[in-house]
Design an enzyme around this catalytic site. Sequence first.
Site, PDB file in Angstrom:
ATOM      1  N   CYS A 157      73.147 -13.925  -4.728  1.00  0.00           N
ATOM      2  CA  CYS A 157      72.000 -14.765  -5.073  1.00  0.00           C
ATOM      3  C   CYS A 157      71.262 -15.131  -3.794  1.00  0.00           C
ATOM      4  O   CYS A 157      71.875 -15.334  -2.749  1.00  0.00           O
ATOM      5  CB  CYS A 157      72.451 -16.037  -5.790  1.00  0.00           C
ATOM      6  SG  CYS A 157      71.075 -17.052  -6.379  1.00  0.00           S
ATOM      7  N   CYS A 193      77.188 -23.881  -3.394  1.00  0.00           N
ATOM      8  CA  CYS A 193      77.526 -22.739  -4.242  1.00  0.00           C
ATOM      9  C   CYS A 193      78.139 -21.597  -3.446  1.00  0.00           C
ATOM     10  O   CYS A 193      77.580 -21.159  -2.441  1.00  0.00           O
ATOM     11  CB  CYS A 193      76.265 -22.252  -4.943  1.00  0.00           C
ATOM     12  SG  CYS A 193      76.514 -20.719  -5.835  1.00  0.00           S
ATOM     13  N   CYS A 197      83.972 -23.548 -12.525  1.00  0.00           N
ATOM     14  CA  CYS A 197      82.709 -23.614 -11.812  1.00  0.00           C
ATOM     15  C   CYS A 197      82.934 -23.782 -10.313  1.00  0.00           C
ATOM     16  O   CYS A 197      83.668 -24.664  -9.893  1.00  0.00           O
ATOM     17  CB  CYS A 197      81.889 -24.797 -12.316  1.00  0.00           C
ATOM     18  SG  CYS A 197      81.311 -24.568 -13.994  1.00  0.00           S
TER      19      CYS A 197
HETATM   20  S1  SF4 Z   1      73.721 -22.309  -7.798  1.00  0.00           S
HETATM   21 FE1  SF4 Z   1      74.330 -20.412  -6.685  1.00  0.00          FE
HETATM   22  S2  SF4 Z   1      73.943 -18.723  -8.121  1.00  0.00           S
HETATM   23 FE2  SF4 Z   1      72.828 -20.535  -8.919  1.00  0.00          FE
HETATM   24  S3  SF4 Z   1      70.781 -20.360  -8.054  1.00  0.00           S
HETATM   25 FE3  SF4 Z   1      71.955 -21.628  -6.615  1.00  0.00          FE
HETATM   26  S4  SF4 Z   1      72.758 -20.160  -5.086  1.00  0.00           S
HETATM   27 FE4  SF4 Z   1      72.112 -18.961  -6.895  1.00  0.00          FE
END
Ligand code: SF4
Length: 411
Positions: free
Chosen positions: A175, A182, A402
């Site tokens: 991502c 994250c 998660c």
């Molecule tokens: S939480 Fe993680 S997977 Fe979701 S948009 Fe943000 S960086 Fe990307």
Amino acid sequence: MPWLSWDRRALGAGTADGQCSILNQAVSKDPSQLVQLDTDASAAGRKPLFGLDAEQLKALMAGLGEPAWRGRQLAQAMYHQRVADVEAITTLAKPLRHRLAEGWDVGRPRIAQVFRSVDGTERYLVECGGGLTVETVWMPEGDGGEAGDGSDSGANSPEKAWSRATICVSSQVGCAVNCQFCLTAKLGLQRNLTAGEIAGQVVSVLDRQGVEVGRDRVNLVFMGMGEPFLNYSSFMGAVRLLVSEVGLSPQRMTVSTSGIVPGIERFAEEPAEMRPKLAISLNAPNDEVREQIMPINRKWNIEAVMDAVRQVKLRPRERVTFEYVLLGGVTDQQEHARQVAGLARRTGLPVKVNLIAWNPGPGIPYEMPAAGAVEAFRATLAGEGIATYVRRPRGRDIFAACGQLKRTVEG
Ligand code: SF4
């Protein structure tokens, strides 16, 4: 939302017996949790049929000099009967199957490895093209963010150990959004998945679990690895396949976005019969905090996101979900709960809040919320009249909860 991350190249080559040694060490010390699967390579050099819709399959058949209705047979076989090999599509005559197999393969993404939790959750490594792997999670009885209040619960089926389930689906390998809490963000964006690769995760899991579409209660959440609205065409292409060809209801699907305003605006244009429900990965009570933990907020702040969300014409009784990850000392204070309540009211939208206690991960500089903080946060929001649910962690022992999954990469 984040959460599912894994890439074969990031891990290096698997061992000779087809398992990834790093994965085994990092994910599970208990070998009984790793379910062995046949890992034959799929047909190389042939184009995938999976991902083409009925019209495209009809055109393909017409190009082979066959009647168009053969395309419908092909769609039935791949999407309803879940046949994964051209030679096994017995509704097509043998000579036609041979001819088709010369240039085409079903090419559905294949479940390469399975990790099974004591709570019934299964985490899959799903092979996509180019040697890449994404993760998909099956949560029996699980609330992956759909109703969040148990209202989706169905009657027990005598043949199945579950009465409802949720499949969490990835939309990209890695991502680019870079949310600070994250683990998927640490991979960066490696590539977008195709519509067939996104829908194929779902069909492979439906097949493995013996789901009877139209009878069993299965929810989809596009909350796995990646930002669906930065791969919009493929994401919606997958939704169309899953609705039109597989027969799933868009009202049992939820897509979560970090707040990609052009994507939300495009989403608002989708017809109601093809549009999943919308979740906003909010995670902060105000712009100041959100900018720190989600840099995307500098491009589209909370107000800009909410303006875009207001353009979505909600179905009767539909609510927009705010996903909210509680980071200890950062987003989990009582004052934050009151700010979130104020924000929810100011939007003028019917909303509900899903709270998620953050799970620690290597190299991520946050703390879990203190004991009692999640319930206190929930109670404050509920006291302010906001429908609020706590998502219970699933599959912690297999790192499927998660925020846990990139542990597999870090070792
Ligand atoms: S939480 Fe993680 S997977 Fe979701 S948009 Fe943000 S960086 Fe990307």
